[in-house]
Design a protein around this motif. Structure first.
Motif, short mmCIF file in Angstrom:
data_model
loop_
_atom_site.label_atom_id
_atom_site.label_comp_id
_atom_site.label_asym_id
_atom_site.label_seq_id
_atom_site.Cartn_x
_atom_site.Cartn_y
_atom_site.Cartn_z
N GLY A 192 19.73 16.47 13.87
CA GLY A 192 19.47 15.30 14.69
C GLY A 192 18.31 15.49 15.62
O GLY A 192 17.68 16.56 15.66
N THR A 193 17.99 14.47 16.38
CA THR A 193 16.94 14.56 17.39
C THR A 193 17.59 14.66 18.76
O THR A 193 18.80 14.47 18.91
CB THR A 193 16.04 13.30 17.36
OG1 THR A 193 16.82 12.18 17.78
CG2 THR A 193 15.49 13.05 15.96
N VAL A 196 19.84 11.67 20.29
CA VAL A 196 21.26 11.42 20.02
C VAL A 196 22.05 11.90 21.23
O VAL A 196 21.89 13.03 21.70
CB VAL A 196 21.71 12.19 18.74
CG1 VAL A 196 23.18 11.99 18.50
CG2 VAL A 196 20.90 11.73 17.55
#
Length: 197
Positions: A192-193, A196
């Motif tokens: 994810g980045t 999130v």
């Protein structure tokens, strides 16, 4: 027998043992190659791949099952040694994580068939895996204490995810060091980045 003859005889015995150990290792390596391609391969096919006579294989291993058991035990010992070689209570935890991961991947890539049978191994295999599990738990505790893992990280879950990532990486193309970086990047940063929440 003179002193010189005794020394020569002793040296000859060591040389024969070393030759026998090399022959066994050659057979085990050939068995890994052959069985990873064809799990139903025969002792004759393994002997041919090892470049030895079928009788040589049978002299060392009473049955195909005994050969596979010996291969599993040998690979498991290498697995334990790989973890021991990288495990350190003084090196930085991230360095230890990378080195353990790369070492384990080398064994799992080179000995995939044998390592896949570890759950069927005997007491020696179970003992090695228990010791590795303990060292892995220590490694993750140190990583958490150093701030590499979150302070609230569930370490048994983290270890299970780590094991799954190593298993998948061992099935992938690439060298062990590159795969180790991918495993640790996924474990520590995910996919994810930072957006999130």
């Amino acid at each position: 027998m003179t002193k010189g003859e005794t020394a020569t005889a002793g040296h000859g015995g060591r040389a024969r043992r070393a030759d026998a150990e090399r022959t066994v290792l050659t057979i085990l390596e050939a068995a890994e190659r052959v069985l990873s391609r064809n799990p139903a391969a025969t002792m004759e096919q393994i002997a041919e791949a090892a470049g030895v006579a079928r009788t040589t294989v049978h002299r060392r291993f009473a049955s195909r099952e005994a050969l596979v058991d010996a291969m599993t035990a040998w690979a498991t010992r290498q697995f334990g040694a790989a973890v021991d070689a990288a495990h350190s209570s003084t090196a930085p935890p991230l360095v230890v994580l990378h080195q353990v991961t790369a070492n384990v991947l080398r064994i799992k890539i080179d000995w995939g068939f044998a390592m896949g049978r570890a759950s069927e191994g005997g007491p020696e295999v179970a003992r090695v895996h228990a010791a590795v599990l303990d060292k892995c738990d220590q490694m993750f505790r140190r990583a958490r204490e150093a701030g590499i893992l979150r302070s609230d990280a569930d370490l048994p879950w983290t270890r299970r995810v780590y094991y799954a990532l190593i298993h998948e990486a061992a099935q992938s193309e690439g060298d062990a060091d590159t795969l180790a970086v991918q495993v640790l990047d996924t474990l520590l940063r995910g996919a994810g980045t930072d957006r999130v929440h």
